[in-house]
Design a protein around this motif. Sequence first.
Motif, PDB file in Angstrom:
ATOM      1  N   ARG A  50       0.658  -1.272  -0.114  1.00 38.94           N
ATOM      2  CA  ARG A  50       0.003   0.102   0.182  1.00 38.94           C
ATOM      3  C   ARG A  50       0.831   1.531   0.067  1.00 38.94           C
ATOM      4  O   ARG A  50       0.484   2.417  -0.492  1.00 38.94           O
ATOM      5  CB  ARG A  50      -0.983   0.202   0.905  1.00 38.94           C
ATOM      6  CG  ARG A  50      -1.929  -0.972   0.846  1.00 38.94           C
ATOM      7  CD  ARG A  50      -2.945  -0.595   2.543  1.00 38.94           C
ATOM      8  NE  ARG A  50      -2.522  -1.185   3.622  1.00 38.94           N
ATOM      9  CZ  ARG A  50      -2.399  -0.791   4.907  1.00 38.94           C
ATOM     10  NH1 ARG A  50      -3.880  -1.093   4.912  1.00 38.94           N
ATOM     11  NH2 ARG A  50      -2.339  -0.922   5.613  1.00 38.94           N
ATOM     12  N   ASP A  81      -3.063  -1.869  -2.965  1.00 36.14           N
ATOM     13  CA  ASP A  81      -4.019  -2.561  -2.117  1.00 36.14           C
ATOM     14  C   ASP A  81      -4.838  -3.492  -2.439  1.00 36.14           C
ATOM     15  O   ASP A  81      -6.088  -3.388  -3.608  1.00 36.14           O
ATOM     16  CB  ASP A  81      -4.650  -1.267  -1.523  1.00 36.14           C
ATOM     17  CG  ASP A  81      -5.496  -1.034  -0.592  1.00 36.14           C
ATOM     18  OD1 ASP A  81      -5.263  -1.618  -0.245  1.00 36.14           O
ATOM     19  OD2 ASP A  81      -5.746  -0.343  -0.138  1.00 36.14           O
ATOM     20  N   VAL A  82      -5.066  -4.317  -1.559  1.00 33.58           N
ATOM     21  CA  VAL A  82      -6.544  -5.373  -1.359  1.00 33.58           C
ATOM     22  C   VAL A  82      -7.944  -4.971  -1.530  1.00 33.58           C
ATOM     23  O   VAL A  82      -8.748  -5.359  -1.904  1.00 33.58           O
ATOM     24  CB  VAL A  82      -6.393  -6.299  -0.167  1.00 33.58           C
ATOM     25  CG1 VAL A  82      -5.477  -6.922   0.075  1.00 33.58           C
ATOM     26  CG2 VAL A  82      -7.184  -5.652   1.076  1.00 33.58           C
ATOM     27  N   GLY A  83      -8.302  -3.116  -0.801  1.00 33.61           N
ATOM     28  CA  GLY A  83      -9.235  -2.493  -1.049  1.00 33.61           C
ATOM     29  C   GLY A  83      -9.785  -2.022  -1.697  1.00 33.61           C
ATOM     30  O   GLY A  83     -10.765  -1.881  -2.712  1.00 33.61           O
ATOM     31  N   GLU A  84      -8.594  -1.719  -3.175  1.00 34.08           N
ATOM     32  CA  GLU A  84      -8.546  -1.926  -4.978  1.00 34.08           C
ATOM     33  C   GLU A  84      -8.195  -2.507  -5.433  1.00 34.08           C
ATOM     34  O   GLU A  84      -7.041  -2.757  -6.477  1.00 34.08           O
ATOM     35  CB  GLU A  84      -7.231  -0.393  -4.569  1.00 34.08           C
ATOM     36  CG  GLU A  84      -8.142   0.592  -4.144  1.00 34.08           C
ATOM     37  CD  GLU A  84      -6.558   1.438  -3.741  1.00 34.08           C
ATOM     38  OE1 GLU A  84      -5.952   1.543  -4.516  1.00 34.08           O
ATOM     39  OE2 GLU A  84      -7.241   2.148  -2.879  1.00 34.08           O
ATOM     40  N   PRO A  85      -9.578  -3.619  -6.422  1.00 34.01           N
ATOM     41  CA  PRO A  85      -9.645  -4.768  -7.059  1.00 34.01           C
ATOM     42  C   PRO A  85      -8.605  -4.573  -8.692  1.00 34.01           C
ATOM     43  O   PRO A  85      -7.571  -4.610  -8.954  1.00 34.01           O
ATOM     44  CB  PRO A  85     -10.616  -4.539  -7.947  1.00 34.01           C
ATOM     45  CG  PRO A  85     -11.295  -4.766  -5.832  1.00 34.01           C
ATOM     46  CD  PRO A  85     -11.375  -2.967  -5.898  1.00 34.01           C
ATOM     47  N   TYR A 108      -7.835 -10.781   4.149  1.00 31.14           N
ATOM     48  CA  TYR A 108      -6.965  -9.775   3.053  1.00 31.14           C
ATOM     49  C   TYR A 108      -6.876 -10.653   2.008  1.00 31.14           C
ATOM     50  O   TYR A 108      -6.299 -10.354   0.353  1.00 31.14           O
ATOM     51  CB  TYR A 108      -5.575  -9.230   4.032  1.00 31.14           C
ATOM     52  CG  TYR A 108      -6.288  -8.554   4.777  1.00 31.14           C
ATOM     53  CD1 TYR A 108      -7.294  -7.204   5.059  1.00 31.14           C
ATOM     54  CD2 TYR A 108      -5.453  -8.174   6.504  1.00 31.14           C
ATOM     55  CE1 TYR A 108      -7.728  -6.277   5.313  1.00 31.14           C
ATOM     56  CE2 TYR A 108      -5.574  -7.825   7.701  1.00 31.14           C
ATOM     57  CZ  TYR A 108      -6.370  -6.883   6.937  1.00 31.14           C
ATOM     58  OH  TYR A 108      -6.987  -5.890   7.815  1.00 31.14           O
ATOM     59  N   PRO A 111      -8.965 -11.735  -2.012  1.00 31.91           N
ATOM     60  CA  PRO A 111      -8.957 -10.669  -3.187  1.00 31.91           C
ATOM     61  C   PRO A 111      -7.847 -11.273  -4.090  1.00 31.91           C
ATOM     62  O   PRO A 111      -7.412 -10.720  -6.024  1.00 31.91           O
ATOM     63  CB  PRO A 111      -9.049  -9.238  -2.367  1.00 31.91           C
ATOM     64  CG  PRO A 111      -9.854  -9.267  -1.635  1.00 31.91           C
ATOM     65  CD  PRO A 111      -9.225 -10.694  -1.116  1.00 31.91           C
TER      66      PRO A 111
END
Length: 427
Positions: A50, A81-85, A108, A111
């Motif tokens: 990240r 970032d795992v939150g942003e594919p 986490y 993805p």
Amino acid sequence: MARVETSANRPYHLVIFGASGFTGQFVVEEVARTVSEGPGGNLKWAVAGRSKQKLEKVLEQAAGVLNKPELRTEVDVIVADVGEPDSLAAMCKQAVIVLNCVGPYRFYGEPVVKACVENGAHHIDICGEPQFLEGMQLNYDSQAAENGVYVIGSCGFDSIPADMGVVFTRDQFRGTLTAVESFLTVSSGPDGGCIHDGTWQSAIYGFADSYKLRSLRRQFNHKPIPTVGAKLKRRGMLFYSDEIQQYTVPFMGSDPSVVKRTQRFLVEEHQATPVQYGAYAGIGGVWNIFKLMFAGMMFWFLVKFSFGRNLLIKYPEFFTFGLFSKAGPSRKQMEASSFQFALYGEGYTEGQDPSQGKPNNKIRTLVQGPECGYVATPIAMVQAALTILNEPAALPKKGGVYTPGAAFAKTTLIDRLNKHGIQFSVI
């Protein structure tokens, strides 16, 4: 055969995702040590995570530890970032293999697996969480097979010593091996040792969600693995082991489930004789029994409630007598620590019918190596990746979600580990 070449569009053999995490930093150092073992003697790699700033700091630290100043400028940094594919997809498109160091994997991990499978990158992790490992097999095995992607879980201390140890014991046994029991002992130096609390968190959530694992396993609709030879007797919850001369408990990690999945694969795909398996860990003397009983009772009570889990996560040192810590072990502690993994196997000599009578042959093997979590685990993970890159023809014929034993049974992974300080031997 697995696709393992780099190209203009896929420039890196390895991308270490989560390189700035506690374990990731040691994986970075291990990759930097082994660049000459890559295809053609040149491993192309990058770090990802990240924070660009934290990744650059990890490279700077590795440059100092290894006396390789070129790491500061020659290793590329990828922000993902795992939150942003989309960022994960972009990372995976650039890698032949992603080394995923971001845990707890139950939160986490998926993805990253999804991005790897969809974008043609092989995936290796160091997960010790059966729910995640088996969930990935259920959800992504067929798609990974279609795309020619290998997703190989538990390639760290959990569970290469156990899984490859059983494979090694079977290969060294003269006759038909039918059962193995393993006994883990860990040694530390005068400064003691500890484990980073990320592993503690994984254990907390794993026990809290154990009912989900049972539900998940029912979805596979597996037939029972046949029992060949005498049935392996299960030991008690606490017993004195003559094998390792100390009090012993069942091993609570992922090893039993990983070994069982490997044995199922070898039975179904190669018509091998399945090996029964029991896993145990030494805890030392009487004083350690009292500590374990206190910690165990507190754990079992608190893990059932959200406030209790929060307490366990907030104060790992208190609830584990310092075994787990938010700071993790120091380098000095790591240098003085080691493990021994003794495997006791039994079976039947060549020509002896396993359906008749008791086992008439035994074998003892040993897997031993440096500190488990942050020295042996990076070695195992990196050598697993190098095995894929250098020996694609020895891997299973099609992609899919595999255990280490299923993926690497026909490779030279054990020889590679022997050369890097994780020794497999017959004793």
